[in-house]
Motif scaffolding. Structure first.
Motif, PDB file in Angstrom:
ATOM      1  N   ASP A   9      13.836  -5.853   4.702  1.00  0.00           N
ATOM      2  CA  ASP A   9      12.808  -4.860   4.367  1.00  0.00           C
ATOM      3  C   ASP A   9      11.906  -5.430   3.264  1.00  0.00           C
ATOM      4  N   ILE A  10      10.645  -5.592   3.562  1.00  0.00           N
ATOM      5  CA  ILE A  10       9.707  -6.241   2.626  1.00  0.00           C
ATOM      6  C   ILE A  10       9.578  -5.463   1.317  1.00  0.00           C
ATOM      7  N   THR A  11       9.844  -4.160   1.352  1.00  0.00           N
ATOM      8  CA  THR A  11       9.655  -3.342   0.138  1.00  0.00           C
ATOM      9  C   THR A  11      10.687  -3.681  -0.943  1.00  0.00           C
ATOM     10  N   THR A  12      11.750  -4.404  -0.581  1.00  0.00           N
ATOM     11  CA  THR A  12      12.791  -4.731  -1.564  1.00  0.00           C
ATOM     12  C   THR A  12      12.524  -6.060  -2.277  1.00  0.00           C
ATOM     13  N   LEU A  13      11.491  -6.786  -1.845  1.00  0.00           N
ATOM     14  CA  LEU A  13      11.319  -8.156  -2.353  1.00  0.00           C
ATOM     15  C   LEU A  13      10.662  -8.201  -3.732  1.00  0.00           C
ATOM     16  N   ASP A  14      11.280  -8.990  -4.595  1.00  0.00           N
ATOM     17  CA  ASP A  14      10.754  -9.216  -5.939  1.00  0.00           C
ATOM     18  C   ASP A  14       9.883 -10.465  -5.911  1.00  0.00           C
ATOM     19  N   VAL A  15       8.642 -10.267  -5.473  1.00  0.00           N
ATOM     20  CA  VAL A  15       7.676 -11.369  -5.380  1.00  0.00           C
ATOM     21  C   VAL A  15       6.394 -10.912  -6.064  1.00  0.00           C
ATOM     22  N   ASP A  16       5.463 -11.844  -6.261  1.00  0.00           N
ATOM     23  CA  ASP A  16       4.219 -11.454  -6.928  1.00  0.00           C
ATOM     24  C   ASP A  16       3.419 -10.482  -6.068  1.00  0.00           C
ATOM     25  N   ALA A  17       3.357 -10.743  -4.759  1.00  0.00           N
ATOM     26  CA  ALA A  17       2.602  -9.843  -3.876  1.00  0.00           C
ATOM     27  C   ALA A  17       3.318  -9.680  -2.547  1.00  0.00           C
ATOM     28  N   ILE A  18       3.361  -8.438  -2.073  1.00  0.00           N
ATOM     29  CA  ILE A  18       3.729  -8.225  -0.671  1.00  0.00           C
ATOM     30  C   ILE A  18       2.462  -7.786   0.055  1.00  0.00           C
ATOM     31  N   VAL A  19       2.354  -8.223   1.302  1.00  0.00           N
ATOM     32  CA  VAL A  19       1.205  -7.862   2.120  1.00  0.00           C
ATOM     33  C   VAL A  19       1.581  -6.645   2.950  1.00  0.00           C
ATOM     34  N   ASN A  20       0.658  -5.714   3.042  1.00  0.00           N
ATOM     35  CA  ASN A  20       0.846  -4.515   3.857  1.00  0.00           C
ATOM     36  C   ASN A  20       0.054  -4.672   5.147  1.00  0.00           C
ATOM     37  N   ALA A  21       0.631  -4.237   6.260  1.00  0.00           N
ATOM     38  CA  ALA A  21      -0.112  -4.169   7.529  1.00  0.00           C
ATOM     39  C   ALA A  21      -0.736  -2.785   7.594  1.00  0.00           C
ATOM     40  N   ALA A  22      -1.934  -2.688   7.028  1.00  0.00           N
ATOM     41  CA  ALA A  22      -2.570  -1.383   6.824  1.00  0.00           C
ATOM     42  C   ALA A  22      -3.527  -1.048   7.971  1.00  0.00           C
ATOM     43  N   ASN A  23      -4.183   0.106   7.851  1.00  0.00           N
ATOM     44  CA  ASN A  23      -5.304   0.427   8.749  1.00  0.00           C
ATOM     45  C   ASN A  23      -6.572   0.534   7.892  1.00  0.00           C
ATOM     46  N   GLU A  24      -7.709   0.641   8.569  1.00  0.00           N
ATOM     47  CA  GLU A  24      -8.999   0.558   7.867  1.00  0.00           C
ATOM     48  C   GLU A  24      -9.184   1.573   6.746  1.00  0.00           C
ATOM     49  N   SER A  25      -8.503   2.703   6.845  1.00  0.00           N
ATOM     50  CA  SER A  25      -8.689   3.741   5.819  1.00  0.00           C
ATOM     51  C   SER A  25      -7.968   3.386   4.519  1.00  0.00           C
ATOM     52  N   LEU A  26      -6.921   2.577   4.637  1.00  0.00           N
ATOM     53  CA  LEU A  26      -6.014   2.240   3.520  1.00  0.00           C
ATOM     54  C   LEU A  26      -5.313   3.476   2.954  1.00  0.00           C
ATOM     55  N   LEU A  27      -5.240   4.529   3.749  1.00  0.00           N
ATOM     56  CA  LEU A  27      -4.610   5.754   3.236  1.00  0.00           C
ATOM     57  C   LEU A  27      -3.210   5.969   3.794  1.00  0.00           C
ATOM     58  N   GLY A  28      -2.574   4.895   4.214  1.00  0.00           N
ATOM     59  CA  GLY A  28      -1.185   4.987   4.651  1.00  0.00           C
ATOM     60  C   GLY A  28      -1.065   5.233   6.146  1.00  0.00           C
ATOM     61  N   GLY A  29       0.166   5.163   6.628  1.00  0.00           N
ATOM     62  CA  GLY A  29       0.428   5.324   8.058  1.00  0.00           C
ATOM     63  C   GLY A  29       1.914   5.195   8.291  1.00  0.00           C
ATOM     64  N   GLY A  30       2.287   4.705   9.483  1.00  0.00           N
ATOM     65  CA  GLY A  30       3.712   4.518   9.794  1.00  0.00           C
ATOM     66  C   GLY A  30       4.127   3.079   9.541  1.00  0.00           C
ATOM     67  N   GLY A  31       5.207   2.672  10.180  1.00  0.00           N
ATOM     68  CA  GLY A  31       5.660   1.281  10.127  1.00  0.00           C
ATOM     69  C   GLY A  31       5.815   0.763   8.714  1.00  0.00           C
ATOM     70  N   VAL A  32       5.436  -0.482   8.520  1.00  0.00           N
ATOM     71  CA  VAL A  32       5.609  -1.108   7.202  1.00  0.00           C
ATOM     72  C   VAL A  32       4.696  -0.440   6.161  1.00  0.00           C
ATOM     73  N   ASP A  33       3.547   0.047   6.601  1.00  0.00           N
ATOM     74  CA  ASP A  33       2.615   0.764   5.719  1.00  0.00           C
ATOM     75  C   ASP A  33       3.306   2.004   5.128  1.00  0.00           C
ATOM     76  N   GLY A  34       3.947   2.780   5.996  1.00  0.00           N
ATOM     77  CA  GLY A  34       4.663   3.974   5.528  1.00  0.00           C
ATOM     78  C   GLY A  34       5.795   3.610   4.583  1.00  0.00           C
ATOM     79  N   ALA A  35       6.523   2.543   4.911  1.00  0.00           N
ATOM     80  CA  ALA A  35       7.652   2.112   4.068  1.00  0.00           C
ATOM     81  C   ALA A  35       7.150   1.678   2.691  1.00  0.00           C
ATOM     82  N   ILE A  36       6.041   0.961   2.667  1.00  0.00           N
ATOM     83  CA  ILE A  36       5.496   0.480   1.382  1.00  0.00           C
ATOM     84  C   ILE A  36       5.016   1.661   0.542  1.00  0.00           C
ATOM     85  N   HIS A  37       4.304   2.593   1.165  1.00  0.00           N
ATOM     86  CA  HIS A  37       3.834   3.746   0.389  1.00  0.00           C
ATOM     87  C   HIS A  37       4.995   4.591  -0.115  1.00  0.00           C
TER      88      HIS A  37
END
Ligand code: AR6
Length: 178
Positions: A9-37
């Motif tokens: 799960d990418i949300t657990t990683l202690d790195v400088d940056a994680i990349v989100n697979a977002a949509n154009e609105s950047l206002l969240g969604g499902g999948g990895v976007d939902g997990a990150i938010h």
């Protein structure tokens, strides 16, 4: 080449940056976007909402990336990349997906980051064929590492076994070619 494949799960990683697979609105969604938010907390959505709209509902077009803080995540920053929706391959999908990786790496360099983790952008809801996407992810990251002197640690995150195997194969092909 300083490119790792990691299963989890990418949300657990202690790195400088994680990349989100977002949509154009950047206002969240499902999948990895939902997990990150949900892992980052409401501050992330509030920061995304403050990013300027290019036109109504569009804060980031496909192939581009916007940076925010990591909020409650272990990662310091979130890079919101918008991958292409797969339409069969004739609508510039490969170039747009490659741009997501390249622009994220450029941003990491500009911000002088040392580590960045990517999910398999576009490979869920957006329907990009996994093996083709893995080849693009590996080509872009290997090319970046070879053409930049300053080291950055790149993690390709596989959320399932099929993704992990696709990355392994793509990295093996890249290693043979060089
Ligand atoms: N950690 C790592 N990878 C994950 C995680 C996780 N926690 N959760 C899912 N994945 P998707 P897309 C993998 O659908 O195709 C959203 O609603 C997943 O298995 O998240 O770019 C956005 O708001 C898959 O391999 O992103 C957009 O509307 C990969 O992440 C749309 O989905 C990407 O799947 C973007 O679609």
């Amino acid at each position: 080449m300083n490119i790792d494949i990691w299963h989890g799960d990418i949300t657990t990683l202690d790195v400088d940056a994680i990349v989100n697979a977002a949509n154009e609105s950047l206002l969240g969604g499902g999948g990895v976007d939902g997990a990150i938010h949900s892992a980052a907390g409401p501050g992330l959505l509030a920061e995304c909402a403050r990013l300027p709209e290019l036109r109504p509902g569009v804060r980031c077009p496909p192939g581009e990336v916007r940076a925010t803080a990591g909020h409650a995540l272990p990662a310091r920053h979130v890079f919101h990349a918008v991958g292409p929706v797969w339409h069969g391959g004739q609508r510039d999908e490969a170039a747009l997906l490659a741009n997501c990786y390249w622009q994220s790496l450029r941003l990491a360099e500009q911000m002088r980051l040392e580590s960045i983790a990517f999910p398999a952008i576009s490979c869920g809801v957006y329907g990009y064929p996994m093996h083709q996407a893995a080849a693009i992810a590996v080509t872009e990251t290997v090319t970046w590492q070879k053409s930049h002197a300053r080291p950055v640690r790149i993690v390709l995150v596989a959320y399932n076994t099929a993704t992990f195997k696709a990355y392994q194969q793509a990295l093996a092909v890249a290693a043979q070619a060089h």
